[in-house]
Design an enzyme around this catalytic site. Sequence first.
Site, PDB file in Angstrom:
ATOM      1  N   HIS A   1       0.774  -1.115  -0.136  1.00 23.90           N
ATOM      2  CA  HIS A   1       0.000  -0.036   0.019  1.00 23.90           C
ATOM      3  C   HIS A   1       0.979   1.271   0.056  1.00 23.90           C
ATOM      4  CE1 HIS A   1      -3.520  -2.627   1.898  1.00 23.90           C
ATOM      5  NE2 HIS A   1      -3.354  -2.880   0.344  1.00 23.90           N
TER       6      HIS A   1
ATOM      7  N   CYS B   1       4.222  14.625  -6.774  1.00 24.07           N
ATOM      8  CA  CYS B   1       3.066  15.575  -7.420  1.00 24.07           C
ATOM      9  C   CYS B   1       2.268  14.782  -8.355  1.00 24.07           C
ATOM     10  CB  CYS B   1       3.792  16.832  -8.397  1.00 24.07           C
ATOM     11  SG  CYS B   1       2.347  17.586  -9.362  1.00 24.07           S
TER      12      CYS B   1
ATOM     13  N   CYS C   1       3.255  21.670  -5.933  1.00 26.59           N
ATOM     14  CA  CYS C   1       4.320  21.365  -6.541  1.00 26.59           C
ATOM     15  C   CYS C   1       4.411  22.838  -7.428  1.00 26.59           C
ATOM     16  CB  CYS C   1       4.026  20.245  -7.520  1.00 26.59           C
ATOM     17  SG  CYS C   1       5.283  20.064  -8.988  1.00 26.59           S
TER      18      CYS C   1
ATOM     19  N   THR D   1      -2.721  -8.698  10.835  1.00 27.69           N
ATOM     20  CA  THR D   1      -3.912  -8.198   9.796  1.00 27.69           C
ATOM     21  C   THR D   1      -5.129  -9.007  10.151  1.00 27.69           C
ATOM     22  OG1 THR D   1      -4.481  -8.062   7.416  1.00 27.69           O
ATOM     23  CG2 THR D   1      -2.903  -9.831   8.298  1.00 27.69           C
TER      24      THR D   1
HETATM   25  P1  OAD Z   1      -6.718  -4.024  10.564  1.00 29.05           P
HETATM   26  O1  OAD Z   1      -7.029  -2.815  11.263  1.00 29.05           O
HETATM   27  O2  OAD Z   1      -7.916  -4.590   9.601  1.00 29.05           O
HETATM   28  O3  OAD Z   1      -6.520  -5.434  11.302  1.00 29.05           O
HETATM   29  C1  OAD Z   1      -5.411  -5.283  12.271  1.00 29.05           C
HETATM   30  C2  OAD Z   1      -5.451  -6.657  12.873  1.00 29.05           C
HETATM   31  O4  OAD Z   1      -4.354  -6.432  13.643  1.00 29.05           O
HETATM   32  C3  OAD Z   1      -6.828  -6.806  13.821  1.00 29.05           C
HETATM   33  O5  OAD Z   1      -7.364  -8.007  13.507  1.00 29.05           O
HETATM   34  C4  OAD Z   1      -6.249  -6.858  15.187  1.00 29.05           C
HETATM   35  O6  OAD Z   1      -7.002  -7.759  15.971  1.00 29.05           O
HETATM   36  C5  OAD Z   1      -4.592  -7.040  14.922  1.00 29.05           C
HETATM   37  N1  OAD Z   1      -3.959  -6.606  16.229  1.00 29.05           N
HETATM   38  C6  OAD Z   1      -3.776  -5.619  16.713  1.00 29.05           C
HETATM   39  N2  OAD Z   1      -2.732  -5.150  17.365  1.00 29.05           N
HETATM   40  C7  OAD Z   1      -2.199  -6.330  17.426  1.00 29.05           C
HETATM   41  C8  OAD Z   1      -0.750  -6.855  18.155  1.00 29.05           C
HETATM   42  N3  OAD Z   1      -0.160  -6.065  18.916  1.00 29.05           N
HETATM   43  N4  OAD Z   1      -0.728  -8.369  17.857  1.00 29.05           N
HETATM   44  C9  OAD Z   1      -1.212  -8.933  16.904  1.00 29.05           C
HETATM   45  N5  OAD Z   1      -2.505  -8.717  16.418  1.00 29.05           N
HETATM   46  C10 OAD Z   1      -2.822  -7.291  16.355  1.00 29.05           C
HETATM   47  O7  OAD Z   1      -5.585  -3.735   9.633  1.00 29.05           O
HETATM   48  P2  OAD Z   1      -5.063  -4.244   8.166  1.00 29.05           P
HETATM   49  O8  OAD Z   1      -5.487  -5.750   8.202  1.00 29.05           O
HETATM   50  O9  OAD Z   1      -3.792  -4.086   8.112  1.00 29.05           O
HETATM   51  O10 OAD Z   1      -5.492   0.015   3.786  1.00 29.05           O
HETATM   52  O11 OAD Z   1      -6.022  -3.648   7.372  1.00 29.05           O
HETATM   53  C11 OAD Z   1      -5.634  -3.499   5.786  1.00 29.05           C
HETATM   54  C12 OAD Z   1      -5.716  -2.338   5.352  1.00 29.05           C
HETATM   55  O12 OAD Z   1      -6.920  -1.639   5.595  1.00 29.05           O
HETATM   56  C13 OAD Z   1      -5.051  -1.161   5.726  1.00 29.05           C
HETATM   57  O13 OAD Z   1      -3.629  -1.611   5.004  1.00 29.05           O
HETATM   58  C14 OAD Z   1      -5.297  -0.009   5.141  1.00 29.05           C
HETATM   59  C15 OAD Z   1      -6.908  -0.098   5.767  1.00 29.05           C
HETATM   60  O14 OAD Z   1      -7.815   0.430   5.174  1.00 29.05           O
HETATM   61  C16 OAD Z   1      -5.302   1.074   2.899  1.00 29.05           C
HETATM   62  O15 OAD Z   1      -5.002   2.268   3.515  1.00 29.05           O
HETATM   63  C17 OAD Z   1      -5.499   0.789   1.449  1.00 29.05           C
END
Ligand code: OAD
Length: 238
Positions: free
Chosen positions: A121, A129, A150, A190
């Site tokens: 991402h 720009c 820019c 994630t």
């Molecule tokens: P999420 O916020 O959807 O998920 C984060 C996960 O990490 C959750 O399931 C939590 O339970 C877990 N979590 C939090 N803290 C933790 C820890 N200390 N140890 C282990 N697990 C933990 O985030 P992503 O899956 O990264 O996209 O979300 C994917 C995308 O959604 C992001 O890249 C972003 C967002 O919209 C864009 O901006 C394009």
Amino acid sequence: MNENILKLKEWIANSDNVVFFGGAGVSTESGIPDFRSVDGLYNQKWKYPPETILSHSFFERYPEEYYRFHREKLVIDGVQPNRAHLRLAELEREGKLRAVITQNIDGLHQAAGSKNVLELHGSILRAYCSRCRRPYPQEEMNKGTGLPRCSCGGIIRPDIVLYEEPLDQDIVSSAVHYIRNADVLIIGGTSLNVYPAAGLINYYRGNKLALVNLSETPYDHYADLIIHEKIGEVFSQI
Ligand code: OAD
């Protein structure tokens, strides 16, 4: 030590082809909120939902509002890599870990010393720009006030993938390559809710898939090993 953590430790000890695929949960122990936890970004109150603010059409229509959110919520001063980032970098130096594939935009894997980091991402540490694509130092975007412009008049934007925008296909292909050929695949921090990134899990062909996540994910049944604990704490033990 938890039996599953011990097993993961053994897998890593016996492999030189470990791949890590992570998300926002990897950085929460560094003080960066994730998106979907109860205290995550998407559960905080804004005039628009953050998923809307982080979209291409919103950026085009309301760039000032985007930048208010960007500077207040995405840019967090003084964050440092935590034990998960640091151990992953160490595993790469030890010749065990081949790649870190991340959905995060915070640059903390590189700050920890990881070299082969695939940023699905993008990164808020790079800017360019939106009109002529000239690169800019991140400070102009992350630190200033008002709209960063820019010299050509275009608006400077972060080098991140906003909703409605495609992922960089070279990075995706490379991620598929590492995951497909991995011996041990560790997926951590994630929710596996956002596609196409979450779908990368389907390319893994081995039988050592470890899922390290605080909460359950739609792919828990896929994993050979599940650890519902804090990833920094887990990595400090392996
Ligand atoms: P999420 O916020 O959807 O998920 C984060 C996960 O990490 C959750 O399931 C939590 O339970 C877990 N979590 C939090 N803290 C933790 C820890 N200390 N140890 C282990 N697990 C933990 O985030 P992503 O899956 O990264 O996209 O979300 C994917 C995308 O959604 C992001 O890249 C972003 C967002 O919209 C864009 O901006 C394009």
